[in-house]
Design an enzyme around this catalytic site. Sequence first.
Site, PDB file in Angstrom:
ATOM      1  N   PRO A 119      38.738  20.533  22.030  1.00 13.46           N
ATOM      2  CA  PRO A 119      39.578  19.606  21.262  1.00 13.46           C
ATOM      3  C   PRO A 119      38.955  19.002  20.000  1.00 13.46           C
ATOM      4  O   PRO A 119      38.762  17.788  19.897  1.00 13.46           O
ATOM      5  CB  PRO A 119      39.898  18.520  22.290  1.00 13.46           C
ATOM      6  CG  PRO A 119      38.684  18.483  23.159  1.00 13.46           C
ATOM      7  CD  PRO A 119      38.237  19.925  23.258  1.00 13.46           C
ATOM      8  N   CYS A 120      38.702  19.832  19.015  1.00  9.91           N
ATOM      9  CA  CYS A 120      38.173  19.323  17.745  1.00  9.91           C
ATOM     10  C   CYS A 120      39.194  18.432  17.041  1.00  9.91           C
ATOM     11  O   CYS A 120      38.824  17.625  16.190  1.00  9.91           O
ATOM     12  CB  CYS A 120      37.698  20.451  16.844  1.00  9.91           C
ATOM     13  SG  CYS A 120      38.973  21.632  16.399  1.00  9.91           S
ATOM     14  N   HIS A 121      40.468  18.548  17.424  1.00  9.20           N
ATOM     15  CA  HIS A 121      41.487  17.680  16.834  1.00  9.20           C
ATOM     16  C   HIS A 121      41.279  16.210  17.215  1.00  9.20           C
ATOM     17  O   HIS A 121      41.822  15.330  16.573  1.00  9.20           O
ATOM     18  CB  HIS A 121      42.896  18.144  17.233  1.00  9.20           C
ATOM     19  CG  HIS A 121      43.167  18.094  18.702  1.00  9.20           C
ATOM     20  ND1 HIS A 121      42.775  19.114  19.553  1.00  9.20           N
ATOM     21  CD2 HIS A 121      43.767  17.163  19.471  1.00  9.20           C
ATOM     22  CE1 HIS A 121      43.152  18.800  20.789  1.00  9.20           C
ATOM     23  NE2 HIS A 121      43.754  17.620  20.769  1.00  9.20           N
TER      24      HIS A 121
END
Length: 156
Positions: A119-121
Amino acid sequence: METAYIKTPLGTATIIGDEDGISVISVSDDGEISVTIPVVLQEAVSQLNDYFDKKRNDFSFKLNPKGTEFQQKVWNALLDIPYGKTRTYLEQSKILGDVKAIRAVASANGKNPLWIVVPCHRVIGSDGSLTGYAGGLWRKKWLLEHENPTNQQSLF
């Protein structure tokens, strides 16, 4: 390697993997949808669909991203950011043990090959702003709002 294309609320997701795990999940604005899903990708497709249907907030299929040792370290740290939460790039750099590595951490985040699952978001600017996202800032905003545990109008 096997490939599948599925429709999501954010575009067409491409899923690539084999018996060793999923190597790539990416999104684009268009593309054909797979009629049949290869057996080795079916669990990933099912879990992604559950995520978009708000029936799942984590993933359990096997991952096999390709990257440098540093990139792998950064991507593993991203897996520790809980659903519905965010961290700053500075916080991620501290967790990885070097606040001066903030640009390198941001660069590795940008090369994350596993959209949503790693989850780089969930990484934002120190001032709380949405910053760089390979899938486009509108997708980052959508994902953060999708994961927000309180149903407010808009986070950003």
